[in-house]
Design a protein around this motif. Structure first.
Motif, PDB file in Angstrom:
ATOM      1  N   GLU A  80      -7.919 -11.039  -3.373  1.00 36.29           N
ATOM      2  CA  GLU A  80      -8.143  -9.934  -2.432  1.00 36.29           C
ATOM      3  C   GLU A  80      -6.961  -9.784  -1.484  1.00 36.29           C
ATOM      4  O   GLU A  80      -6.552  -8.668  -1.154  1.00 36.29           O
ATOM      5  CB  GLU A  80      -9.431 -10.180  -1.647  1.00 36.29           C
ATOM      6  N   GLN A  81      -6.398 -10.905  -1.052  1.00 35.39           N
ATOM      7  CA  GLN A  81      -5.240 -10.857  -0.164  1.00 35.39           C
ATOM      8  C   GLN A  81      -4.035 -10.214  -0.851  1.00 35.39           C
ATOM      9  O   GLN A  81      -3.327  -9.405  -0.264  1.00 35.39           O
ATOM     10  CB  GLN A  81      -4.883 -12.260   0.317  1.00 35.39           C
ATOM     11  N   VAL A  82      -3.794 -10.589  -2.106  1.00 32.77           N
ATOM     12  CA  VAL A  82      -2.644 -10.044  -2.831  1.00 32.77           C
ATOM     13  C   VAL A  82      -2.811  -8.551  -3.060  1.00 32.77           C
ATOM     14  O   VAL A  82      -1.899  -7.754  -2.793  1.00 32.77           O
ATOM     15  CB  VAL A  82      -2.449 -10.777  -4.166  1.00 32.77           C
ATOM     16  N   LEU A  83      -3.983  -8.151  -3.548  1.00 34.17           N
ATOM     17  CA  LEU A  83      -4.228  -6.727  -3.797  1.00 34.17           C
ATOM     18  C   LEU A  83      -4.173  -5.938  -2.491  1.00 34.17           C
ATOM     19  O   LEU A  83      -3.676  -4.796  -2.463  1.00 34.17           O
ATOM     20  CB  LEU A  83      -5.583  -6.545  -4.478  1.00 34.17           C
ATOM     21  N   GLY A  84      -4.649  -6.537  -1.417  1.00 31.02           N
ATOM     22  CA  GLY A  84      -4.576  -5.875  -0.117  1.00 31.02           C
ATOM     23  C   GLY A  84      -3.144  -5.683   0.347  1.00 31.02           C
ATOM     24  O   GLY A  84      -2.799  -4.628   0.895  1.00 31.02           O
ATOM     25  N   ALA A  85      -2.305  -6.697   0.123  1.00 31.15           N
ATOM     26  CA  ALA A  85      -0.897  -6.590   0.518  1.00 31.15           C
ATOM     27  C   ALA A  85      -0.198  -5.488  -0.267  1.00 31.15           C
ATOM     28  O   ALA A  85       0.614  -4.725   0.297  1.00 31.15           O
ATOM     29  CB  ALA A  85      -0.196  -7.923   0.296  1.00 31.15           C
ATOM     30  N   ILE A  86      -0.490  -5.375  -1.554  1.00 29.45           N
ATOM     31  CA  ILE A  86       0.125  -4.334  -2.375  1.00 29.45           C
ATOM     32  C   ILE A  86      -0.317  -2.954  -1.901  1.00 29.45           C
ATOM     33  O   ILE A  86       0.513  -2.036  -1.751  1.00 29.45           O
ATOM     34  CB  ILE A  86      -0.232  -4.551  -3.861  1.00 29.45           C
ATOM     35  N   ALA A  87      -1.612  -2.789  -1.648  1.00 27.79           N
ATOM     36  CA  ALA A  87      -2.121  -1.500  -1.175  1.00 27.79           C
ATOM     37  C   ALA A  87      -1.559  -1.157   0.200  1.00 27.79           C
ATOM     38  O   ALA A  87      -1.212  -0.002   0.479  1.00 27.79           O
ATOM     39  CB  ALA A  87      -3.647  -1.530  -1.131  1.00 27.79           C
ATOM     40  N   TYR A  88      -1.464  -2.161   1.065  1.00 27.21           N
ATOM     41  CA  TYR A  88      -0.885  -1.976   2.410  1.00 27.21           C
ATOM     42  C   TYR A  88       0.538  -1.434   2.303  1.00 27.21           C
ATOM     43  O   TYR A  88       0.908  -0.451   2.961  1.00 27.21           O
ATOM     44  CB  TYR A  88      -0.905  -3.319   3.135  1.00 27.21           C
ATOM     45  N   CYS A  89       1.339  -2.078   1.450  1.00 29.80           N
ATOM     46  CA  CYS A  89       2.734  -1.662   1.298  1.00 29.80           C
ATOM     47  C   CYS A  89       2.838  -0.260   0.703  1.00 29.80           C
ATOM     48  O   CYS A  89       3.685   0.540   1.121  1.00 29.80           O
ATOM     49  CB  CYS A  89       3.478  -2.661   0.413  1.00 29.80           C
ATOM     50  N   ALA A  90       1.984   0.042  -0.269  1.00 29.45           N
ATOM     51  CA  ALA A  90       2.028   1.361  -0.903  1.00 29.45           C
ATOM     52  C   ALA A  90       1.699   2.460   0.097  1.00 29.45           C
ATOM     53  O   ALA A  90       2.339   3.526   0.092  1.00 29.45           O
ATOM     54  CB  ALA A  90       1.056   1.398  -2.077  1.00 29.45           C
ATOM     55  N   GLU A  91       0.728   2.220   0.961  1.00 22.63           N
ATOM     56  CA  GLU A  91       0.370   3.227   1.952  1.00 22.63           C
ATOM     57  C   GLU A  91       1.448   3.360   3.021  1.00 22.63           C
ATOM     58  O   GLU A  91       1.752   4.478   3.474  1.00 22.63           O
ATOM     59  CB  GLU A  91      -0.975   2.881   2.581  1.00 22.63           C
ATOM     60  N   GLN A  92       2.063   2.249   3.416  1.00 18.39           N
ATOM     61  CA  GLN A  92       3.151   2.350   4.389  1.00 18.39           C
ATOM     62  C   GLN A  92       4.355   3.054   3.782  1.00 18.39           C
ATOM     63  O   GLN A  92       5.096   3.750   4.488  1.00 18.39           O
ATOM     64  CB  GLN A  92       3.555   0.972   4.924  1.00 18.39           C
ATOM     65  N   PHE A  93       4.564   2.886   2.479  1.00 19.80           N
ATOM     66  CA  PHE A  93       5.719   3.511   1.840  1.00 19.80           C
ATOM     67  C   PHE A  93       5.706   5.021   2.017  1.00 19.80           C
ATOM     68  O   PHE A  93       6.765   5.651   2.169  1.00 19.80           O
ATOM     69  CB  PHE A  93       5.759   3.162   0.355  1.00 19.80           C
ATOM     70  N   GLU A  94       4.544   5.640   2.024  1.00 25.11           N
ATOM     71  CA  GLU A  94       4.466   7.079   2.257  1.00 25.11           C
ATOM     72  C   GLU A  94       5.067   7.435   3.615  1.00 25.11           C
ATOM     73  O   GLU A  94       5.786   8.432   3.746  1.00 25.11           O
ATOM     74  CB  GLU A  94       3.014   7.539   2.201  1.00 25.11           C
ATOM     75  N   LEU A  95       4.779   6.612   4.617  1.00 32.82           N
ATOM     76  CA  LEU A  95       5.302   6.846   5.966  1.00 32.82           C
ATOM     77  C   LEU A  95       6.799   6.560   6.029  1.00 32.82           C
ATOM     78  O   LEU A  95       7.555   7.262   6.710  1.00 32.82           O
ATOM     79  CB  LEU A  95       4.540   5.976   6.963  1.00 32.82           C
ATOM     80  N   VAL A  96       7.234   5.523   5.316  1.00 28.33           N
ATOM     81  CA  VAL A  96       8.659   5.188   5.247  1.00 28.33           C
ATOM     82  C   VAL A  96       9.448   6.327   4.616  1.00 28.33           C
ATOM     83  O   VAL A  96      10.501   6.740   5.122  1.00 28.33           O
ATOM     84  CB  VAL A  96       8.865   3.887   4.441  1.00 28.33           C
ATOM     85  N   LEU A  97       8.936   6.856   3.516  1.00 28.17           N
ATOM     86  CA  LEU A  97       9.647   7.925   2.826  1.00 28.17           C
ATOM     87  C   LEU A  97       9.777   9.162   3.703  1.00 28.17           C
ATOM     88  O   LEU A  97      10.823   9.820   3.719  1.00 28.17           O
ATOM     89  CB  LEU A  97       8.931   8.272   1.520  1.00 28.17           C
ATOM     90  N   ALA A  98       8.746   9.473   4.457  1.00 27.40           N
ATOM     91  CA  ALA A  98       8.816  10.600   5.384  1.00 27.40           C
ATOM     92  C   ALA A  98       9.907  10.366   6.430  1.00 27.40           C
ATOM     93  O   ALA A  98      10.669  11.289   6.775  1.00 27.40           O
ATOM     94  CB  ALA A  98       7.466  10.813   6.055  1.00 27.40           C
ATOM     95  N   ASP A  99      10.005   9.131   6.936  1.00 23.13           N
ATOM     96  CA  ASP A  99      11.067   8.796   7.897  1.00 23.13           C
ATOM     97  C   ASP A  99      12.449   9.005   7.280  1.00 23.13           C
ATOM     98  O   ASP A  99      13.334   9.624   7.885  1.00 23.13           O
ATOM     99  CB  ASP A  99      10.957   7.332   8.331  1.00 23.13           C
ATOM    100  N   LEU A 100      12.641   8.465   6.085  1.00 27.74           N
ATOM    101  CA  LEU A 100      13.957   8.507   5.444  1.00 27.74           C
ATOM    102  C   LEU A 100      14.391   9.935   5.145  1.00 27.74           C
ATOM    103  O   LEU A 100      15.567  10.284   5.301  1.00 27.74           O
ATOM    104  CB  LEU A 100      13.940   7.683   4.156  1.00 27.74           C
ATOM    105  N   ARG A 101      13.462  10.775   4.755  1.00 29.56           N
ATOM    106  CA  ARG A 101      13.795  12.163   4.445  1.00 29.56           C
ATOM    107  C   ARG A 101      14.180  12.940   5.698  1.00 29.56           C
ATOM    108  O   ARG A 101      14.873  13.968   5.612  1.00 29.56           O
ATOM    109  CB  ARG A 101      12.631  12.843   3.732  1.00 29.56           C
ATOM    110  N   ALA A 102      13.747  12.446   6.869  1.00 27.32           N
ATOM    111  CA  ALA A 102      14.040  13.131   8.127  1.00 27.32           C
ATOM    112  C   ALA A 102      15.330  12.649   8.786  1.00 27.32           C
ATOM    113  O   ALA A 102      15.811  13.276   9.728  1.00 27.32           O
ATOM    114  CB  ALA A 102      12.874  12.939   9.095  1.00 27.32           C
ATOM    115  N   LEU A 103      15.906  11.552   8.279  1.00 30.82           N
ATOM    116  CA  LEU A 103      17.112  11.003   8.898  1.00 30.82           C
ATOM    117  C   LEU A 103      18.360  11.793   8.514  1.00 30.82           C
ATOM    118  O   LEU A 103      18.419  12.379   7.428  1.00 30.82           O
ATOM    119  CB  LEU A 103      17.298   9.539   8.470  1.00 30.82           C
TER     120      LEU A 103
END
Length: 220
Positions: A80-103
């Motif tokens: 559960e911890q591993v799957l949670g970490a993967i899902a956490y990172c995938a959801e944050q990646f959406e926010l990261v990509l939005a940041d990078l496209r705005a730089l």
């Protein structure tokens, strides 16, 4: 993430360093940015802002795990911890990509962080030498994680800090193996980090992988 087909061209100025925690990503990226005059986007530096913009509705795992601590976080079943970490990172990646496209795109950008998962970054690459992942060998990870001064503050609320730390390390080992497998499946590069190579040696190897041949004048 709409219009993915057009993104590789618009993100061709970005170099990506992903990978598991405690692999020397931040230290390596900082050296590369200074040495080669790159703008450095460190995911960790934006995480608090991402937390403020996330909600249970829009980024459920990212939001939920940020509310947990102590036993609720580290004494869960490991899978559960591993799957949670993967899902956490995938959801944050959406926010990261939005940041990078705005730089601004005046200079090349070096993006670094655990949330840069191989299967999410791969479709955004113009070429395979634009990205690399780092995965620490377990002895390296355990040694240097245990030396981080804030570890005690994280574990102090756990009913069994020793077991919580052991679970944490095992989660990150499994996460590192998953990242390596994902990178290899996409035909991308994952560098294993161990005691035999220094941060400088790894940074120079990554610079060669990226094709960064001309250090900035006066680089550190």
């Amino acid at each position: 993430m709409n219009n993915l087909a057009s993104l590789p061209n618009s993100l061709a100025h970005i170099y990506w360093i992903g990978g598991a925690p405690c692999a020397g990503k931040s230290t390596t990226a900082d050296w590369l940015a200074k040495e080669y005059g790159l703008d450095y986007y460190q995911v960790d530096a934006y995480t608090q802002r991402h937390q403020e913009h996330a909600s249970a509705a829009s980024h459920s795992t990212f939001w939920r795990l940020n509310q947990l601590n102590g036993d609720a976080l580290w004494m869960r079943p490991l899978e559960e911890q591993v799957l949670g970490a993967i899902a956490y990172c995938a959801e944050q990646f959406e926010l990261v990509l939005a940041d990078l496209r705005a730089l601004p795109t005046i200079r090349p950008i070096l993006a670094e962080g655990t949330s840069l998962l191989p299967h999410l970054v791969a479709p955004l690459l113009s070429h395979k030498h634009q990205a690399i992942w780092l995965a620490p060998e377990p002895p390296f990870q355990r040694k240097y994680y245990s030396q981080r001064p804030w570890i005690h503050d994280v574990l102090i609320s756990c009913s069994n800090p020793a077991q919580a730390f052991a679970n944490w390390m095992e989660r990150d080992i499994r996460f590192a193996n998953w990242v390596e497998a994902q990178a290899q499946a996409a035909g991308l590069t994952c560098l294993r980090v161990h005691e035999n190579n220094t941060i400088l040696q790894n940074a120079q190897r990554i610079a060669h992988h990226f094709g960064l041949h001309e250090p900035k004048l006066g680089g550190v």
